[in-house]
Design a protein around this motif. Structure first.
Motif, mmCIF file in Angstrom:
data_model
loop_
_atom_site.group_PDB
_atom_site.id
_atom_site.type_symbol
_atom_site.label_atom_id
_atom_site.label_comp_id
_atom_site.label_asym_id
_atom_site.label_seq_id
_atom_site.Cartn_x
_atom_site.Cartn_y
_atom_site.Cartn_z
ATOM 1 N N VAL A 21 8.139 10.709 -29.299
ATOM 2 C CA VAL A 21 8.327 11.613 -28.152
ATOM 3 C C VAL A 21 7.631 12.944 -28.430
ATOM 4 O O VAL A 21 6.870 13.466 -27.597
ATOM 5 C CB VAL A 21 9.834 11.862 -27.866
ATOM 6 N N ILE A 22 7.843 13.471 -29.624
ATOM 7 C CA ILE A 22 7.229 14.759 -29.995
ATOM 8 C C ILE A 22 5.710 14.598 -30.105
ATOM 9 O O ILE A 22 4.949 15.440 -29.607
ATOM 10 C CB ILE A 22 7.827 15.287 -31.313
ATOM 11 N N ARG A 23 5.261 13.495 -30.737
ATOM 12 C CA ARG A 23 3.816 13.283 -30.932
ATOM 13 C C ARG A 23 3.091 13.178 -29.589
ATOM 14 O O ARG A 23 2.056 13.805 -29.390
ATOM 15 C CB ARG A 23 3.579 12.014 -31.760
ATOM 16 N N TYR A 24 3.657 12.411 -28.660
ATOM 17 C CA TYR A 24 2.993 12.237 -27.364
ATOM 18 C C TYR A 24 3.000 13.527 -26.552
ATOM 19 O O TYR A 24 2.034 13.844 -25.862
ATOM 20 C CB TYR A 24 3.658 11.097 -26.572
ATOM 21 N N THR A 25 4.100 14.257 -26.628
ATOM 22 C CA THR A 25 4.170 15.513 -25.884
ATOM 23 C C THR A 25 3.175 16.520 -26.474
ATOM 24 O O THR A 25 2.472 17.231 -25.742
ATOM 25 C CB THR A 25 5.608 16.073 -25.932
ATOM 26 N N TYR A 26 3.092 16.531 -27.801
ATOM 27 C CA TYR A 26 2.144 17.399 -28.513
ATOM 28 C C TYR A 26 0.705 17.013 -28.179
ATOM 29 O O TYR A 26 -0.129 17.860 -27.844
ATOM 30 C CB TYR A 26 2.416 17.280 -30.015
ATOM 31 N N GLN A 27 0.420 15.705 -28.241
ATOM 32 C CA GLN A 27 -0.943 15.238 -27.981
ATOM 33 C C GLN A 27 -1.346 15.507 -26.529
ATOM 34 O O GLN A 27 -2.497 15.854 -26.262
ATOM 35 C CB GLN A 27 -1.067 13.743 -28.288
ATOM 36 N N ALA A 28 -0.392 15.361 -25.610
ATOM 37 C CA ALA A 28 -0.695 15.619 -24.189
ATOM 38 C C ALA A 28 -1.141 17.070 -24.006
ATOM 39 O O ALA A 28 -2.054 17.362 -23.235
ATOM 40 C CB ALA A 28 0.528 15.322 -23.322
ATOM 41 N N ALA A 29 -0.534 17.964 -24.770
ATOM 42 C CA ALA A 29 -0.898 19.379 -24.688
ATOM 43 C C ALA A 29 -2.281 19.637 -25.284
ATOM 44 O O ALA A 29 -2.925 20.638 -24.975
ATOM 45 C CB ALA A 29 0.143 20.228 -25.413
ATOM 46 N N LYS A 30 -2.737 18.730 -26.147
ATOM 47 C CA LYS A 30 -4.032 18.885 -26.822
ATOM 48 C C LYS A 30 -5.174 18.208 -26.071
ATOM 49 O O LYS A 30 -6.292 18.176 -26.546
ATOM 50 C CB LYS A 30 -3.939 18.283 -28.239
ATOM 51 N N CYS A 31 -4.856 17.612 -24.916
ATOM 52 C CA CYS A 31 -5.874 16.912 -24.130
ATOM 53 C C CYS A 31 -6.519 17.879 -23.145
ATOM 54 O O CYS A 31 -5.847 18.360 -22.235
ATOM 55 C CB CYS A 31 -5.244 15.762 -23.346
ATOM 56 N N TYR A 32 -7.818 18.128 -23.321
ATOM 57 C CA TYR A 32 -8.522 19.038 -22.421
ATOM 58 C C TYR A 32 -9.590 18.293 -21.631
ATOM 59 O O TYR A 32 -10.217 17.376 -22.147
ATOM 60 C CB TYR A 32 -9.206 20.154 -23.219
ATOM 61 N N GLY A 33 -9.831 18.707 -20.422
ATOM 62 C CA GLY A 33 -10.977 18.229 -19.657
ATOM 63 C C GLY A 33 -10.763 16.881 -18.993
ATOM 64 O O GLY A 33 -9.717 16.257 -19.121
ATOM 65 N N LEU A 34 -11.803 16.457 -18.292
ATOM 66 C CA LEU A 34 -11.732 15.233 -17.504
ATOM 67 C C LEU A 34 -11.529 13.990 -18.346
ATOM 68 O O LEU A 34 -10.762 13.105 -17.988
ATOM 69 C CB LEU A 34 -13.028 15.069 -16.691
ATOM 70 N N VAL A 35 -12.225 13.913 -19.467
ATOM 71 C CA VAL A 35 -12.153 12.728 -20.319
ATOM 72 C C VAL A 35 -10.719 12.483 -20.776
ATOM 73 O O VAL A 35 -10.257 11.347 -20.858
ATOM 74 C CB VAL A 35 -13.079 12.879 -21.559
ATOM 75 N N ALA A 36 -10.014 13.541 -21.057
ATOM 76 C CA ALA A 36 -8.666 13.413 -21.610
ATOM 77 C C ALA A 36 -7.589 13.345 -20.539
ATOM 78 O O ALA A 36 -6.419 13.123 -20.849
ATOM 79 C CB ALA A 36 -8.391 14.584 -22.546
ATOM 80 N N ALA A 37 -7.986 13.507 -19.277
ATOM 81 C CA ALA A 37 -6.980 13.596 -18.209
ATOM 82 C C ALA A 37 -6.128 12.335 -18.116
ATOM 83 O O ALA A 37 -4.920 12.397 -17.943
ATOM 84 C CB ALA A 37 -7.664 13.878 -16.871
ATOM 85 N N GLU A 38 -6.780 11.171 -18.244
ATOM 86 C CA GLU A 38 -6.043 9.911 -18.135
ATOM 87 C C GLU A 38 -5.103 9.724 -19.329
ATOM 88 O O GLU A 38 -3.986 9.230 -19.187
ATOM 89 C CB GLU A 38 -7.003 8.720 -18.022
ATOM 90 N N LEU A 39 -5.580 10.121 -20.498
ATOM 91 C CA LEU A 39 -4.736 10.017 -21.695
ATOM 92 C C LEU A 39 -3.511 10.921 -21.555
ATOM 93 O O LEU A 39 -2.390 10.521 -21.858
ATOM 94 C CB LEU A 39 -5.530 10.407 -22.953
ATOM 95 N N ARG A 40 -3.737 12.132 -21.056
ATOM 96 C CA ARG A 40 -2.639 13.087 -20.874
ATOM 97 C C ARG A 40 -1.549 12.492 -19.971
ATOM 98 O O ARG A 40 -0.360 12.563 -20.283
ATOM 99 C CB ARG A 40 -3.211 14.370 -20.271
#
Ligand SMILES: [Fe+2]
Ligand SMILES: [Fe+2]
Length: 139
Positions: A21-40
């Motif tokens: 839960v913490i890792r995904y929430t943390y990683q979502a905050a680290k996703c920038y830009g269009l490429v990362a939008a789907e991952l976020r």
């Protein structure tokens, strides 16, 4: 096979879920830009599933007479999206293996409802892994 062994295993699963839960929430905050939008978006959605898994494990551990852990399992912090996805795919696969092993324990202890739910959670994690792999292939 004892109930204590199952409680210990489920507490390890719980620590993994809390960490996820913490890792995904943390990683979502680290996703920038269009490429990362789907991952976020995917990480935010999967984090909700993991909270549900953690809540189930807390209830079951408590019901079995154990003390549910509140300490999350530590995790690596890759700097780039590819590294994050590779880590997540690997950890989801580990969760599948652990849930199936603990489902077997529950079956041996004649706890069919727990066995079935753990198998269902293994399938959830396999689904998470599949979605993450799909994004990884597109990189
Ligand atoms: Fe989970
Ligand atoms: Fe998962």
């Amino acid at each position: 096979m004892s109930k204590e062994t199952l409680i210990k295993g489920l507490n390890e699963d719980l620590a993994a879920e809390l960490g996820t839960v913490i890792r995904y929430t943390y990683q979502a905050a680290k996703c920038y830009g269009l490429v990362a939008a789907e991952l976020r978006e995917l990480l935010a959605e999967e984090a909700k599933d993991e909270i549900g898994h953690a809540a189930y494990l807390m209830d079951v551990i408590q019901d079995l007479g154990g003390e549910p852990t509140t300490t999350p399992k530590a995790f690596d912090k890759p700097a780039d999206i590819k590294g994050m996805l590779e880590l997540d795919v690997k950890m989801e696969a580990e969760d599948v293996v652990n849930y199936l092993a603990h489902a077997k324990l529950a079956e041996e202890l004649n706890l069919p409802d727990i066995k079935m739910k753990l198998e269902e959670m293994a399938a959830d994690e396999a689904g998470h892994g599949r979605e993450l792999r799909r994004l990884l292939k597109g990189l």
